[in-house]
Design a protein around this motif. Sequence first.
Motif, PDB file in Angstrom:
ATOM      1  N   PHE A  52       0.969  -1.318   0.015  1.00 28.14           N
ATOM      2  CA  PHE A  52      -0.151  -0.036  -0.064  1.00 28.14           C
ATOM      3  C   PHE A  52       0.819   1.461  -0.203  1.00 28.14           C
ATOM      4  CE2 PHE A  52      -2.421   3.245   2.262  1.00 28.14           C
ATOM      5  CZ  PHE A  52      -3.571   3.328   1.214  1.00 28.14           C
ATOM      6  N   PHE A  53       1.928   1.323   0.837  1.00 32.11           N
ATOM      7  CA  PHE A  53       2.971   2.157   0.807  1.00 32.11           C
ATOM      8  C   PHE A  53       3.457   2.512  -0.560  1.00 32.11           C
ATOM      9  CE2 PHE A  53       6.792   4.307   2.366  1.00 32.11           C
ATOM     10  CZ  PHE A  53       6.314   5.272   3.248  1.00 32.11           C
ATOM     11  N   GLN A  54       3.817   1.626  -1.171  1.00 38.03           N
ATOM     12  CA  GLN A  54       4.331   1.777  -2.528  1.00 38.03           C
ATOM     13  C   GLN A  54       3.223   2.425  -3.378  1.00 38.03           C
ATOM     14  OE1 GLN A  54       7.429   1.197  -3.674  1.00 38.03           O
ATOM     15  NE2 GLN A  54       8.184   0.017  -1.812  1.00 38.03           N
ATOM     16  N   GLU A  55       2.100   1.912  -3.323  1.00 39.69           N
ATOM     17  CA  GLU A  55       1.045   2.562  -4.438  1.00 39.69           C
ATOM     18  C   GLU A  55       0.644   3.711  -4.026  1.00 39.69           C
ATOM     19  OE1 GLU A  55      -2.284  -0.139  -3.407  1.00 39.69           O
ATOM     20  OE2 GLU A  55      -1.421  -2.002  -4.442  1.00 39.69           O
ATOM     21  N   ILE A  56       0.673   4.410  -2.872  1.00 44.53           N
ATOM     22  CA  ILE A  56       0.365   5.952  -2.477  1.00 44.53           C
ATOM     23  C   ILE A  56       1.646   6.598  -2.690  1.00 44.53           C
ATOM     24  CG2 ILE A  56      -1.272   5.329  -0.961  1.00 44.53           C
ATOM     25  CD1 ILE A  56       0.615   6.130   1.327  1.00 44.53           C
ATOM     26  N   GLY A  57       2.844   5.988  -3.322  1.00 47.42           N
ATOM     27  CA  GLY A  57       4.036   6.801  -3.650  1.00 47.42           C
ATOM     28  C   GLY A  57       4.827   7.137  -2.599  1.00 47.42           C
TER      29      GLY A  57
END
Length: 445
Positions: A379-384
């Motif tokens: 999720f952290f990667q997805e939100i940049g």
Amino acid sequence: MYQPELETLPRETLRTLQGERLKRIVAYVYARVPFYRHLMDEAGIGPEAVRGLEDLPRFPFTKKDHLREHYPFGLFAVPREEVARIHASSGTTGKPTVVGYTKKDLGVFAEVVARSLAAAGARPGMMLHNAYGYGLFTGGLGLHGGAEALGMTVVPVSGGMTERQLMLIQDFRPEVISCTPSYAQTLAEEFRKRGVAPEELSLEYAVLGAEPWTEAIRKQVDEGLGVRSTNIYGLSEIIGPGVANECVEERQGSHIWEDHFLPEVVDPQTGEPLPEGKVGVLVFTTLTKEALPLLRYWTGDLTFLTREPCSCGRTHVRMGPILGRTDDMLIIRGVNVYPTQVEAVLLGIPEVEPYYQIVVRREGTLDEAELKVEVSERFFQEIGKKALSDEVIEADHRLHALREKVAHKVKDTIGVTVKVSLLAPGEAPRSEGGKLRRVLDLRKA
């Protein structure tokens, strides 16, 4: 099994043995420990009151405060010179809880830990990576002695120094690891970060205890380290780790070694014994200890007992998982909250990880609870990889929605309102080998 003839005793034979040992230990403490003599005299009962196990509930409880009040050696039943080892658990009031062992007690300690390790899958000749802390804490030396009694090779790593732990596990290739569940999670996470797959590790079994954990955590550890993990239960006052252990075959409750430790489950409010299967406070009477025998010791742990037959063949009663502790329970605006309940909620939300801390404050006359929880790496990667400040969360609809989702899930499941703070991966407290502090109650500060 380590001692098959004792671990498979018929229930009636075991009950007869317990009755004989109970009579002996009551007479022993009455003669040797002034505290118990006074307690029994005050209650109007003596050793002659014990005709069988059914008479045990007539005796008062022993509680941790009694050990603190008689600090350090006031409850010992032997002269200090006959005590072969002293351990102590950390105390929240400054003074630790002190426990002692004669040479015979240490033999019993090693015996029950050896039984526990065997139940967990360990065998003579296997190597144990022992990541429990050594020193005054009973975990490290307790597991060490039992493993040697079983015939294992012991690596006394102790807690902390995670980099060294990872290196030794890869280089020494142990089959068994012992540590807290939270530290097993930490090790699994660190191996994953380094690209080390579970199948590359030699580990087969994990013996985890010293803090409550859930089936979801077991799944994480099993998959992350490539093991079958079992729960080992114990507490310093009774002997240390090895009071009970799950069998690797079933992993459905921990077998209590009843020839040494007589269990009861009682109502938390009234102290009345509860029937099999009902959740209450776990109470122990030690049947064979010499230095620090205890009658009806109130552990504060909440669980239940079952005598349903087990496929492993062991006949000793099983205790369910620890559902919480009476002294770990938070009361927030009249709602009883246990950290394990919060953990179970978080494990059902894929966008977050079960790395969290509950912070409770009192604002004026009202309690306020904050739940700090890490978002998942994915999720952290997805939100940049955004900074997770309140301003950013309010501005980003996905972050705001996740915070609301966690808060609503906690409210719907547990019944308590929490402020949710989202943390980046790695920001929540991690175990370094000891017990992980999940709750920060600032109302007591």
